[in-house]
Design an enzyme around this catalytic site. Sequence first.
Site, PDB file in Angstrom:
ATOM      1  N   PHE A   1     -11.298  -1.181   5.353  1.00  0.00           N
ATOM      2  CA  PHE A   1     -10.590  -1.391   6.629  1.00  0.00           C
ATOM      3  C   PHE A   1     -10.944  -2.711   7.306  1.00  0.00           C
ATOM      4  CE2 PHE A   1     -11.513   3.227   6.131  1.00  0.00           C
ATOM      5  CZ  PHE A   1     -10.239   3.619   5.768  1.00  0.00           C
TER       6      PHE A   1
ATOM      7  N   GLY B   1      -8.622   1.286  -2.136  1.00  0.00           N
ATOM      8  CA  GLY B   1      -8.095   2.610  -1.895  1.00  0.00           C
ATOM      9  C   GLY B   1      -6.631   2.570  -1.516  1.00  0.00           C
ATOM     10  N   THR B   2      -6.095   1.359  -1.429  1.00  0.00           N
ATOM     11  CA  THR B   2      -4.738   1.144  -0.942  1.00  0.00           C
ATOM     12  C   THR B   2      -3.671   1.383  -1.997  1.00  0.00           C
ATOM     13  OG1 THR B   2      -5.246  -1.127  -1.424  1.00  0.00           O
ATOM     14  CG2 THR B   2      -5.309  -0.493   0.883  1.00  0.00           C
TER      15      THR B   2
ATOM     16  N   LYS C   1       5.313   6.126  -3.482  1.00  0.00           N
ATOM     17  CA  LYS C   1       4.298   7.140  -3.213  1.00  0.00           C
ATOM     18  C   LYS C   1       3.076   6.556  -2.483  1.00  0.00           C
ATOM     19  CE  LYS C   1       3.110  11.258  -5.782  1.00  0.00           C
ATOM     20  NZ  LYS C   1       3.056  11.852  -7.116  1.00  0.00           N
TER      21      LYS C   1
ATOM     22  N   VAL D   1       1.826  -3.339   3.084  1.00  0.00           N
ATOM     23  CA  VAL D   1       1.989  -2.129   3.879  1.00  0.00           C
ATOM     24  C   VAL D   1       0.666  -1.534   4.388  1.00  0.00           C
ATOM     25  CG1 VAL D   1       2.067  -0.666   1.804  1.00  0.00           C
ATOM     26  CG2 VAL D   1       3.244   0.102   3.864  1.00  0.00           C
TER      27      VAL D   1
ATOM     28  N   GLU E   1      -1.588  -2.243   6.854  1.00  0.00           N
ATOM     29  CA  GLU E   1      -2.025  -2.152   8.247  1.00  0.00           C
ATOM     30  C   GLU E   1      -0.940  -1.748   9.235  1.00  0.00           C
ATOM     31  OE1 GLU E   1      -5.278  -5.448   8.859  1.00  0.00           O
ATOM     32  OE2 GLU E   1      -4.051  -5.917   7.124  1.00  0.00           O
TER      33      GLU E   1
END
Length: 704
Positions: free
Chosen positions: A237, A464-465, A599, A669, A671
Amino acid sequence: MNQVIGSGINRKDGRAKVTGTATYAAEHQIPGLVHGYLVTASIAHGQITNIDTQTAEQASGVIAVFTHNNRPQICKPTNNFMASKIYEARLPLSDNQIHYAGQIIGLVVADTFEQARHAAHLVKVEYATQEPIVVAKNGTFQEAISMFGQKMQFEKGNCATGMTDAIAKIEATYITSTEMHAAMEPHAIIAHWQDADTLTIYEPSQWVIGSQRTYAELFGLPAEKVRIITPFIGGAFGCKAFPWPHAILCTAAARQLQYPLKLVLSRRQVTANAGHRSETEQKIRLGANGDGSLTAIEHTAKSCTSPVDVFAEPCTGITSAMYAAPNLGIEQEIAVMNVGTPTFMRAPGENPGMWALESAMDELAWELKIDPVELRLKNETKEHQHQCLPFSAKHFAECLRVGAEQFGWQDRPQQVRSLTRDGKLIGWGMAASTFPAFRGSASVTVRLLADSTAEILTSGNDMGTGAYTVVAATAAEGLGLPVEQIRVKLGDSLLPNGGMAGGSQMSATLVPAVMAACKEVLKTAQATTAQEAFAALRESGEATLEATASAAPGGEGKKWAFQSWGAHFCEVGIDEEIGRLQVTRWVSVMNIGQVINAKTAASQIRGAVIMGIGHALMEECHFDPNIGYPVVYDFATYHFPTHADIPRIQVTFVGEPDLNFNPAGVRGVGEIGITGVSAAIANAIYHATGKRIRDLPITPDKLL
Ligand code: MOS
C-alpha cells in the site's frame, strides 16, 4: 486472437498463496542465518546520554550489539525520488538524537530470534528528554513547497472574487485521522553478503530495481553487485517502496559480521517505524451560481511530517482535475511532529482530498437543492486545470449515469430522515472517484520452451494486486496460448527492469512491454503463432528461444492529461440509539481504460472500497501525549473492517481503451477505488440522519 485480455482469469499465484508455498521475505531459508532484534527509543524527543550494552553483549547467544557508538558503515545515498530514495533521510544510528518514540537506537544480533529479543531488553538507556510535539495542533504549520518536484500551491482566476459573486457558498473543515498501512506481512529483511562486496537481499519491495540502486549507494557498490529478491509481498500500500532504517541497519550489520542476518519487525515496531498516513485538516470553500455551476473552489490542506524527513500528504492534487471553476486555488501546509515519518498510502493525497471535496460537493448539492449526481455532471471539466491539458478517454459522466442507474438512485427521497427499514434509518450517498494514470518504462523477456510452454520474465512486482495474472493474460493473448502454458517470473532485480509497483502504474508499465516482447519472440522465430515457433524449436533441437523488448512512455504526456474516473453509490443503515452503522449496499462504476483481467481488476476495486470503509468508519491512531508512541500497535488495537462489516460490492467498468496513453490502452486500477468511499458514506449518513459529520473516522459516538 485468444480474447484473454478483458476476460476474468484466475490468479496465477492463487494456489501458491493459499497452500503456503508462496515465499515471503522472512521465509527464505539461508544456511547459517542469524537473527536481529531492534532496540527502540522509549521517549519521543531528546538525547541518549548513556547507552549500556554490556549485559546484553554477555547474554546467551549474542553475537553483537550495535548502537550509535559503534554504528556499522553506511554511505549517504543521493536520496532522489526516482534515483535512490530512502524513506527517512536520517540514516539509522546517526547520532544520539531522539526524534520520535520507537526510533531505532540499536540492533542486537544473536543465534536465535528469542536470544536477540531477550538481549535487546537488557540494553540500558539513559535519556535527557525534551518536550515532544505529538499533537498536530501544537505544531507550527508552514507552506509545503513541493512534493517530488510538483508545486503544491496553485491559483487561477481570483478565488475571493469567485466567492463574492457566488449565490450559494459552502465553507467547511474536514478532518482525517492518522492511519496505518496494516499490511498482513510485517516489514522484514534477510541481508546476505556472499562476500564483503556482493549482496543479496530478501525484502518486500514494491520496486526491486529502485531498491537495488539504493542499497548499492548505501554500501558503496556498483548496482550489479546487489540483488533484490521479492517474489511475493503480503500487502504494501505504499510503505514498501524504498528502504526503511531497519533494513539499512540490518544490511550494514550483516556486512560487518559476514553472517546472513534476518530482521523481522514486531507489529508495534511496524506501527512506529515503517510509515503511516498523516492526519489531515482540510478547508474547502465552494461558490456556485443558482444553477449549480461552480464559481470558485478553494482547497487548503494541512498534514504533518517527522523531524527527519518531509512528506506532505498531497490532498490538493485532485482539486484542479475534478471540477471546472473559473477561480480555483490550492494550498498545502505542513508541520513537524515528533512521530515517525509518514509516507505514501493507497491514493496518497487523493484519498483524503476526495473525502473533503466530495463531502463539500454534497453539502453544496443540499444547499442548492440539486441532485448530487446532477451537480457533478454540471461541473465536469474537459481539461486538467493545473496541467492545462485535455483529458484523454474520459468517461466520468458515464460512471455517474451507469452507477445511478444500477443503484436505483432516481428513487432517492430528497429529504433527510425519510427512509427507514426494520427500525433503522436508511441513507443513500454517492461520491466521485479519481486517480491520475502513471506509466513507467519496462523491459520484458519472453522465452519459449520446447515443451510448448512460455516463460515471461521481468523484475516488476506483484504486491498482491494481480501483476502475475495480468502479465500472464497479456502473454496468453500475445502468443495465442492457453494461460496454463504461461509461467511468469517477477520480483527479482536480476530480471529485465520491470519498473515500480506504485502509483497504480504496474499494468500500464508492463502490459505494453509484454505485448512487444511477444511480438519480438515470434519475429525471432520467424513464426506467426507460438505453435509454429514451438515446432521450429523442436526441429532445431534447441531447448529455448527467447527475445526481449522494451516499452516506454513517449511525448503523449505533453498533449494529454491521463486520469481515471469513477463513482460510488452506497446505502447505510443506522440504529441511532446505539450509534450502530452498517454499510448495506455498494455500487462502484470505474473508468480505467482497458481492463486486462476483469477478475483481479474488480478485486482491486473491492479491496479499495473495503479499505475506504475502514478509513470512513474505523481506522484511527493518536500518539500518546505522555510517551509519544502510537496508541495502536497491532491488529487488535487498530480497527479495520472484517467480513461482517462489508456488503456485496458490485463493480462495473465502463469506457474504452485509452490508446493515447499506451498501445494497450490500460490505465491501472490499484488505488482509484478507495477515493470517494468515505465521502459517499458520510453523504449517506447525512441523508439518513440529517447529521453532517466532517471528522473521520465516523465512530458510533459521533452517530449518537
Ligand atoms: Mo502506492 S501509495 O503508490 O504504493
